[in-house]
Design a protein around this motif. Structure first.
Motif, PDB file in Angstrom:
ATOM      1  N   LYS A  39      16.803  -2.284  -4.965  1.00 58.83           N
ATOM      2  CA  LYS A  39      17.594  -1.330  -5.753  1.00 58.83           C
ATOM      3  C   LYS A  39      17.592  -1.748  -7.207  1.00 58.83           C
ATOM      4  O   LYS A  39      17.446  -2.934  -7.522  1.00 58.83           O
ATOM      5  N   GLY A  40      17.741  -0.759  -8.093  1.00 61.54           N
ATOM      6  CA  GLY A  40      17.779  -1.099  -9.510  1.00 61.54           C
ATOM      7  C   GLY A  40      17.726   0.141 -10.375  1.00 61.54           C
ATOM      8  O   GLY A  40      17.755   1.268  -9.871  1.00 61.54           O
ATOM      9  N   ALA A  41      17.617  -0.082 -11.670  1.00 62.22           N
ATOM     10  CA  ALA A  41      17.616   1.046 -12.608  1.00 62.22           C
ATOM     11  C   ALA A  41      16.213   1.590 -12.831  1.00 62.22           C
ATOM     12  O   ALA A  41      16.028   2.737 -13.236  1.00 62.22           O
ATOM     13  N   SER A  42      15.191   0.749 -12.608  1.00 62.55           N
ATOM     14  CA  SER A  42      13.805   1.185 -12.853  1.00 62.55           C
ATOM     15  C   SER A  42      12.910   0.712 -11.718  1.00 62.55           C
ATOM     16  O   SER A  42      13.317  -0.135 -10.906  1.00 62.55           O
ATOM     17  N   PRO A  99       0.808  -1.241   0.000  1.00 60.88           N
ATOM     18  CA  PRO A  99       0.000   0.000   0.000  1.00 60.88           C
ATOM     19  C   PRO A  99       0.838   1.286   0.000  1.00 60.88           C
ATOM     20  O   PRO A  99       0.319   2.348  -0.294  1.00 60.88           O
ATOM     21  N   LEU A 100       2.123   1.176   0.361  1.00 59.08           N
ATOM     22  CA  LEU A 100       2.962   2.390   0.450  1.00 59.08           C
ATOM     23  C   LEU A 100       4.341   2.103  -0.133  1.00 59.08           C
ATOM     24  O   LEU A 100       4.962   1.084   0.192  1.00 59.08           O
ATOM     25  N   VAL A 101       4.798   3.002  -1.004  1.00 58.24           N
ATOM     26  CA  VAL A 101       6.177   2.876  -1.499  1.00 58.24           C
ATOM     27  C   VAL A 101       6.869   4.237  -1.398  1.00 58.24           C
ATOM     28  O   VAL A 101       6.220   5.284  -1.412  1.00 58.24           O
ATOM     29  N   GLY A 102       8.167   4.179  -1.282  1.00 52.63           N
ATOM     30  CA  GLY A 102       8.959   5.406  -1.276  1.00 52.63           C
ATOM     31  C   GLY A 102      10.159   5.209  -2.172  1.00 52.63           C
ATOM     32  O   GLY A 102      10.739   4.116  -2.203  1.00 52.63           O
ATOM     33  N   TYR A 103      10.476   6.222  -2.972  1.00 55.32           N
ATOM     34  CA  TYR A 103      11.601   6.080  -3.905  1.00 55.32           C
ATOM     35  C   TYR A 103      12.607   7.201  -3.710  1.00 55.32           C
ATOM     36  O   TYR A 103      12.244   8.351  -3.483  1.00 55.32           O
ATOM     37  N   ASP A 104      13.861   6.812  -3.848  1.00 53.51           N
ATOM     38  CA  ASP A 104      14.955   7.766  -3.776  1.00 53.51           C
ATOM     39  C   ASP A 104      15.893   7.463  -4.934  1.00 53.51           C
ATOM     40  O   ASP A 104      15.940   6.327  -5.390  1.00 53.51           O
ATOM     41  N   ARG A 105      16.602   8.471  -5.390  1.00 53.29           N
ATOM     42  CA  ARG A 105      17.559   8.213  -6.477  1.00 53.29           C
ATOM     43  C   ARG A 105      18.913   8.794  -6.094  1.00 53.29           C
ATOM     44  O   ARG A 105      19.009   9.932  -5.657  1.00 53.29           O
ATOM     45  N   GLU A 106      19.916   7.971  -6.247  1.00 51.24           N
ATOM     46  CA  GLU A 106      21.276   8.448  -5.964  1.00 51.24           C
ATOM     47  C   GLU A 106      22.194   7.962  -7.056  1.00 51.24           C
ATOM     48  O   GLU A 106      22.249   6.748  -7.323  1.00 51.24           O
ATOM     49  N   GLU A 107      22.876   8.878  -7.673  1.00 53.26           N
ATOM     50  CA  GLU A 107      23.812   8.571  -8.761  1.00 53.26           C
ATOM     51  C   GLU A 107      23.204   7.627  -9.793  1.00 53.26           C
ATOM     52  O   GLU A 107      23.795   6.612 -10.162  1.00 53.26           O
ATOM     53  N   GLY A 108      22.001   7.931 -10.175  1.00 54.04           N
ATOM     54  CA  GLY A 108      21.344   7.165 -11.242  1.00 54.04           C
ATOM     55  C   GLY A 108      20.691   5.885 -10.765  1.00 54.04           C
ATOM     56  O   GLY A 108      19.892   5.292 -11.463  1.00 54.04           O
ATOM     57  N   GLU A 109      21.011   5.455  -9.530  1.00 54.19           N
ATOM     58  CA  GLU A 109      20.387   4.217  -9.064  1.00 54.19           C
ATOM     59  C   GLU A 109      19.159   4.518  -8.213  1.00 54.19           C
ATOM     60  O   GLU A 109      19.166   5.412  -7.371  1.00 54.19           O
TER      61      GLU A 109
END
Lengths: 360, 339
Positions: A65-68, A31-41
């Protein structure tokens, strides 16, 4: 034999759909997701449901972790040995860093796969996302319910826009309006996430500028997208004494005059007084003074917000939609966000007291 | 095959065939081709549609098919049904049944048509009645999107270029497909019931408003970038709506549309077999089965997106030949002969 074959063929048709059934027991609801991006990852924090005891649901969080978004999900699947399912997603949190890229491209999977929900709420958070994903004692509720409830309440009170994933995509695709999303900060004690206002986007990405809760309420009014309740509070000085006054917008009209490089935005607001200890609202003179005071204060606040929007090059109000439709010469001057930032916009609010409650 | 149609049956049959499969596939290519002024262009297309109907009404008596023309039309209708089935099967696979074998889905769609076409003519003719409440429900649920539309999207008016006019007029033909059935069944309408004048105009307006609404809603709801990304805008629009009683409104209407397509396939098959039986009176059951076997097998070769898009583009040009060029030639020749 012939009959048997015919019956078998006919019965095989009844199996249609069996191949595509999706049973709850095979998936784990997120029900809940959070996304962060660091150096393209990309790093994704997935809060998923687990059955801790019969008839009792609890929540855990797994990091991938991943690209997408999809790859991040697969990584998380491997870690918990279950298949995460996003079809019941309620809230998506994104870090400021993540919001500085085009969210529509990042969340392509939400639109491409038909079983994903497009009514999920979207919010930008300050700092690292990990701290927002865990339940704290102060929250009182599980994290997914906490965020959903807070976002819904704030939208009902016009503090934030009632924007879901689909509406966000519409705004990102629309050159005549910019996106603004709820902005969440951790409280000073670091114990509870608080809704701080809105994050302003400019030309598809987070501009780095934010508005506080009162300012974001004004943007909602300017855009004529208020929630169920829209309340303003001011302090009215009378002699040596100061009286707090709280008014709720009962209804209002907007009229935009656009000519050359100037926009005159006029708002006629009918107010309902909710709190005013000075009383005497049956006295015409008091009412008139109050109306003048509210008109002046609101005009001042509304213009301040417009200046902030222009600084952020973020047309969250949507002046661009009207300009594109009816003033092509202005629209064609260049990129709309640049034109908007240079426009001479003047807001005038004319307040009128329509109701005084059950007291004078 | 002897049967008589009432005026209502005739118009309902025509309406279902014209809207059947194309209703979901029509708005996106049309709006993409014509741009913001697509609604304006559709009004022009509708005038052309009405003129074509008036031409048919005036000359339907002269449209009699010999064996050669009849075979041409049978080939055309086979192509139309294959295009529809490939499109609906691909769409069902993408939206609802990605893992179900596609021959099963096509088999189900075609079985209904086989049953109806092996039964009395009335079975196929009355099948469209089933759709009336479903279509009304579909239109009703589209109103949920009313709060999200952006009225200014249709402005500025009159920016359409010459190329857009041309492309739009061509894409607009998708909404015309099936109109030639007017010529086939007009002579079967009860002669006591008037078609000319107001009834024909009412039909024209129903057809027009139905498609016009879909075009307007697409322009109002989607940005030009958005509509380029979404091949079935109306279905997508239903997907975005949040209602309390069902999680996915789009699936519910995907099934309605499937039923709609089944009825369309049944009616076009009925038309092809009716024309066929005028020249081949024997072995009707065998021919009906062969026709339906073809309907199951042939679409299986076109189930990729690329092929479906190709068929949807090609059908416009083929339709122009069979809705305008051949009827004009046949009518012209028969008029001369009768003189």
């Amino acid at each position: 034999m012939k009959k048997l074959a015919l019956i078998s063929i006919a019965c095989s048709f009844l199996l249609a759909g069996c191949w595509d059934e999706r049973l709850y027991k095979e998936f784990t609801i997120v029900p809940l997701v959070g996304y962060d991006r660091e150096e393209g990852e990309l790093t994704g924090y997935h809060t998923y449901t687990t059955v801790s005891a019969p008839d009792m649901l609890s929540y855990s969080t797994v990091v991938g972790k991943g690209a997408s978004v999809k790859e991040v999900g697969f990584d998380a699947n491997r870690k918990i040995g279950e298949t995460l399912d996003f079809s019941q997603l309620q809230v998506i949190l994104v870090s400021e860093e993540m919001a500085k890229s085009n969210l529509l491209e990042t969340f392509d999977v939400l639109f491409r796969e038909p079983h994903n929900r497009l009514s999920s709420k979207l919010a930008v958070v300050e700092g690292e996302i990990a701290s927002y994903m865990e339940k704290t004692e102060e929250m009182g509720l599980e994290a997914p319910d906490f965020y959903l409830k807070n976002l819904k309440t704030a939208a009902a009170h016009s503090i934030i826009p009632d924007i879901n994933v689909n509406e966000a995509s519409t705004r990102i695709n629309d050159k005549g309006i910019d996106l603004f999303l709820p902005y969440i900060k951790m409280s000073e004690s670091g114990e509870i996430p608080e809704l701080a206002g809105v994050a302003l986007f400019s030309n598809k990405v987070f501009s780095g500028h934010t508005l506080d809760d009162k300012e974001s309420l004004i943007v909602n009014i300017l855009a004529k997208q208020p929630g169920k309740f829209t309340v303003f509070s001011y302090e009215w000085k009378q002699g040596n004494k100061t009286y707090p006054i709280t008014v709720e917008i009962a209804r209002y009209t907007k009229k935009w005059n656009i000519h050359d490089n100037q926009i005159d935005a006029n708002y006629k607001v009918k107010l309902s007084v909710e709190e005013f200890a000075h009383n005497h609202l049956n006295d015409e003179k008091t009412v008139k003074e109050l109306e003048q005071f509210l008109s002046k204060e609101m005009t001042k606040d509304f213009n301040k917000v417009i200046k902030k929007l222009q600084e952020a090059k973020s047309d969250a109000v949507g002046f661009g939609r009207t300009v594109r439709a009816f003033h092509p010469h202005l629209w064609n001057e260049g990129k709309w966000q640049d034109t908007f930032a240079e426009l001479d916009i003047e807001v005038k609010v004319k307040a009128k007291i329509a109701h005084s409650g059950i007291l004078n | 095959m002897k049967f008589m149609l009432s005026r209502n049956q005739f118009f309902l049959l025509l309406f279902i065939v014209q809207t059947g499969s194309s209703f979901f596939s029509f708005p996106a290519p049309f709006v993409n081709a014509a741009g913001r002024d697509a609604w304006l262009l559709f009004i022009v297309s509708a005038i052309f549609h009405y003129m074509l109907l008036l031409f048919y009404e005036r000359n339907y008596d002269y449209f009699t098919m010999g064996p050669f023309v009849s075979w041409l039309y049978k080939g055309y209708w086979l192509f139309v049904v294959i295009s529809y089935l490939a499109y609906v099967d691909y769409t069902l696979a993408v939206w609802g049944f990605p893992k179900t074998p596609q021959y099963i889905v096509i088999g189900i769609l075609v079985t209904v048509s086989l049953y109806a076409n092996l039964s009395r003519a009335e079975t196929a003719i009355n099948l469209p009645v089933l759709l009336i409440p479903l279509i009304l429900a579909f239109l009703g649920f589209l109103q949920f999107a009313w709060g999200d539309v952006i009225w200014t999207n249709i402005f500025p008016i009159g920016q359409i270029t010459g190329t857009e006019w041309w492309k739009g007029l061509l894409k607009g033909q998708t909404a015309f497909i099936g109109i030639e059935l007017y010529l086939v069944f007009r002579s079967r309408v009860d002669i006591k019931q008037n078609i000319k004048g107001l009834p024909l105009f009412v039909y024209q307006m129903t057809w027009f408003l139905f498609f016009f609404f879909s075009v307007l809603l697409t322009i109002w709801y989607f940005t030009p970038t958005g509509v380029k990304l979404v091949p079935e805008p109306l279905l997508f629009l239903l997907r975005t709506q949040e209602v309390t009683f069902i999680e996915r409104l789009d699936l519910f209407f995907l099934y309605i549309w499937t039923v709609w397509t089944i009825v369309t396939v049944t009616l076009v098959s009925f038309t092809a077999l009716y024309v066929h039986r005028q020249h081949a009176k024997e072995k009707q059951v065998r021919d009906t089965i062969i026709w339906h076997v073809l309907l199951v097998v042939l679409p299986l070769f076109f189930l990729k997106k690329e092929n479906v898009d190709y068929l949807n583009d090609l059908i416009i040009y083929v339709h122009l030949v069979f809705a305008i060029i051949i009827p004009v030639i046949v009518i012209f020749i028969n008029r001369r002969k009768r003189k």
